[in-house]
Each structure stands twice: as structure tokens, then as C-alpha cells.
Design an enzyme around this catalytic site. Sequence first.
Site, short mmCIF file in Angstrom:
data_model
loop_
_atom_site.label_atom_id
_atom_site.label_comp_id
_atom_site.label_asym_id
_atom_site.label_seq_id
_atom_site.Cartn_x
_atom_site.Cartn_y
_atom_site.Cartn_z
N LYS A 280 0.84 -1.21 0.00
CA LYS A 280 0.00 0.00 0.00
C LYS A 280 0.87 1.25 0.00
CE LYS A 280 -4.00 -1.80 2.57
NZ LYS A 280 -4.99 -1.54 1.51
N ASP A 350 -2.97 -7.46 -1.90
CA ASP A 350 -3.70 -6.54 -1.03
C ASP A 350 -5.19 -6.90 -0.96
OD1 ASP A 350 -4.04 -4.47 0.71
OD2 ASP A 350 -3.95 -2.88 -0.81
N GLU A 352 -6.52 -9.37 0.39
CA GLU A 352 -6.24 -10.51 1.28
C GLU A 352 -7.43 -10.91 2.14
OE1 GLU A 352 -5.72 -7.49 2.11
OE2 GLU A 352 -6.50 -7.49 4.14
N ARG A 354 -10.58 -11.37 1.51
CA ARG A 354 -11.41 -12.44 0.92
C ARG A 354 -10.70 -13.78 0.97
NH1 ARG A 354 -11.68 -9.04 -4.57
NH2 ARG A 354 -11.37 -7.41 -3.03
#
Length: 497
Positions: A280, A350, A352, A354
Site C-alpha cells: 500500500k 492486497d 487478502e 477475501r
Amino acid sequence: MEYAIKSGSPEKQRSACLVAGVHESRKLTPAARALDNASDRFLSNLLRRGDMDGKVGQSLLLHNVPGIFADRLLLVGCGKQADLDDRKYRKIIANSVKQVKQTGATEAASFLPGLEVKGRTFHWKIQNAVHFIDQELYQFKEFKSKTIEPKKSLRKITLMLPSRRELLQCESALSRGIALAEGVKLTRDLANRPANACTPVHLADQAVELGKQFPAVDVNVLDEDEMKDLGMNSLLSVSQGSALPAKLIVFRYQGAGDDDKPVVLVGKGVTFDTGGISIKPSSAMDEMKFDMCGAASVFGAVAAVAGMGLPVNLVGLTPAVENMPSGTATKPGDIFTSMSGQTIEVLNTDAEGRLILCDALTYSEQFEPAAVIDIATLTGACVVALGKHATGLLSNHDPLAAELLKAGEIAGDRAWQLPLWEEYEKQLESPFADMANIGGREAGTITAACFLSKFTRKFHWAHLDIAGTAWVSGKNKCATGRPVPLLVQYLTRHCEK
Ligand code: BES
Ligand code: MN
Ligand code: ZN
């Protein structure tokens, strides 16, 4: 804070601070009128001079009111009687405690639950007064070295009822309000803790503590070896870059009979989300300590339900992991076989949430659930779509969605439904695996839910995206405790049926 309920006439109360309402324009509520009568029109004379009109947000602190036994009287503006809805009631209550706190009174007796709120019972008004007051007074000071506590601080609030008849029906409202407030506080405390303190192991330890506090709550923590044996490769792919081990926490609360199918709550517990190799940007990345708010809300809901002793069977599942970049981290393009057997190409590390939820959802099948609700800070897109006011709701079963929407309305913790149409599924297609873990720029919240829906075919399921509602940013950055009130309201209704 200590809370109590009581009935009795205002002018006879020996309290450090009485709280009574004034409607717009200068209309005394019954409690204020009783005080006015006892004080030989002291209040109406003051109001006539223009000291207070009764608008929401106004207040007037009075000392030495003649003819009454209380040390102080706080008059609180309640707006027009006809406009008094849930939101205004909440504002009025919150405003009143803010003012009372500043007086230095250690105890107060509030007649505000006597206000008539559109469509709401005394039970609702008492349960919510406790919850709103607690929300207003919440502070997180665990990591402040010097806490300057004023010597005299507010310790007890008595909620006053017009008669003994209400007193009876409100006993349970009081204890439910307290249980809800405690659940919400637990959620906020866990979420506010920094990620170096609140790790997956910390969450597991806190779960064990919760089990000790409530004998009706059974806690089991699965470690990485057990998850590996179950085939939870998707979940483990997220934590493989972290130095901290993943945990899967399982709460079981048995409040109803053995034949009663449980409601399963699944909460995203990413204790810190750096994004992994798809890292990020650094701005506001600290807020990704809140990426376990879904898990924290499961803790809070379990605590509240157990505290209330609700006659419901409840299972809480919180996969807890840290999402880090490292030499062992998942790389974009890596493919994993989930517990369901379906394969997933991880195009963006990113996305992650789910990946951990899908295995926890598959795990929930064994409980033969009446309904499964997952709660997750899942997508930035949800914040773009709904802002901080509504939680995103998606479901494969409309009656369940309708119940959750209704619960949110009643609890003042609203959700808004987004469609979960088949058309969106195309966006998740992968040339290499059964699916990709991202669906492109369009409809990010919906494609995230579409991904989850591939793991929920065997039960009624709803997904709550709390990315916008779980915390507030800015100078008063803080976890909100949402959507614990919604969940607890849903579960309360669920066991009344
Ligand atoms: N935890 C984030 C979602 C998030 C971001 C919540 C900001 C609140 C504020 C989640 O794991 C995430 O990174 N989602 C990605 C998904 C994308 C890569 C498809 C997102 O929303 O950008
Ligand atoms: Mn992420
Ligand atoms: Zn995340």
C-alpha cells in the site's frame, strides 16, 4: 460507568445533578414541569427571559433551584416534540452526558428516557440510552503514560422512569443495554490497540479470556498446522509473509436447544494490512491496524449476546493473520487451493481479506448454520460508495438481507444493500485458476462479495463491508464498535421468532 433505573418524581430526587428536557419553543417536558411547579415557576420564568429556547444542542445548568432536593439541574434542549426520532434522541442523550461530565457531579439522574420518541418503547429508550451514553464517554487511554483523571468524575447515571409500571419492563432493557455497551467497548478496545500489541496471538489470548469471563462461551483456537490439515491454503497464503503465526478462533455460545441451528458470524481479522508484496502507499497506512475490526465485532457480539444470555445458538469465527511483504510472502500470480477445493490466482496480495474469509466460510459449513454473516473491512471501494454512514450489505438470501437492514435501522447502525448479480462474476475470471482474487476497477465492493459468494452456496449468507463504518479518521481517530449494535439487534430478533 454504573447505570441504574428508578421511578419517582423529579422534585423529590436527592441527586448531584438532575437532567430534564425542554422542547422547542420553551415547552417543558413533564419532568421539567414538575420541577417548575415545585420551584414556584422558577424554570418558566427563566425561559421566558430567553435563556433557552429548547433547540437540540442547547443546555442550561442551574444551581440552587428552590423547592427541589437536587444540587443542580441541567435543562437540555430536545427540539420539537413531533420531530423527536431515534437520531435526535441519541443526540440529546449524548449532549446531556457531555454537559453533566463537565459539572463535576459524580452522579446524575436523567429524566430524558421519559421523552416520547417516534415509534419507540421504553425498552428501546433505556437499552439505547445506556449504549449511547457509553459511546459518548468512551476513551482509549491504554497507551497514554500519564492519565490525568479529574478527582471528581461522573460514576453513576440513574435513568428515571415515570412510573413503577415501566420499571418492571425496563429491568431487562437496562441489563441488555449494559451488555451491549460492554460488547461495543470490547470491540473498540481491541480495534484501537496498535498492531504490535494486537497480534493474531493476542486476539487468541483475548478470546480465551472471553471464554473465562462467560462460562457459556466455549473457545477453541486452531493453529497453522491444524489449518494446513484442513486445507486452508488460501488463509495461510496471507500470513506466510509474516513472522507471526496465523490463528483461527472459534467461539461457541449455546443459548438455545441442541436442535436450534446456529447463526455463524465470521470476522476478518487482519491485525495489520500492509498490502503484502502489492504494498500500500504509506499515507494513512497506520489505519490498517483497524483491518481486524470485523474480528473485533465478532468478539463484541459474542460478549454482548452472552452477557444478555440470549436464547440463541451462536458461532463466532475469526481468522487472524498479519499481511506482510517478505521473502516468504505470496507473489502476484501465485495460485492456492482453498479448503473448498476451488483454486485461486492471487493477482493482488492486497485483496487478502477475501482470501482468509473464504476458508473460514467453508469451515462454517460443518455447523449447519441457520445463517452465516461475515463482517469485514473489505474494500476501499465501499468507502467511496457509501462513505462512513452506511455499512455495505450483500447477500444471497433477500429475507436475511431485509432482517439485517431492519436491525440496522432499529439499532441506529445502518447498512445499505448492493446487488450481487451473476453478471459481475465474469470480472473474477482467471486464465490459470478457477478464479482470480480481484475483479478490476469497477464495482470493487460487489466483486469482492461475488468472490465470497463462491464459498457460500450451501447456506444463507450475508456480507457486511464495514470499511467505512468501523472507525473514524482524523484527529479523533477511533474505532466505532460498528456493526455490533446491528448484529446484536439482529440476534435479539432472531431468537424472538
Ligand atoms: N483492508 C483493505 C480495505 C480497506 C482500505 C478498508 C481502506 C478501509 C480503508 C483491503 O484489504 C484492501 O486492501 N482492499 C483492496 C482491494 C483491491 C486490491 C481489489 C482495496 O480496496 O483497494
Ligand atoms: Mn488489503
Ligand atoms: Zn485488508
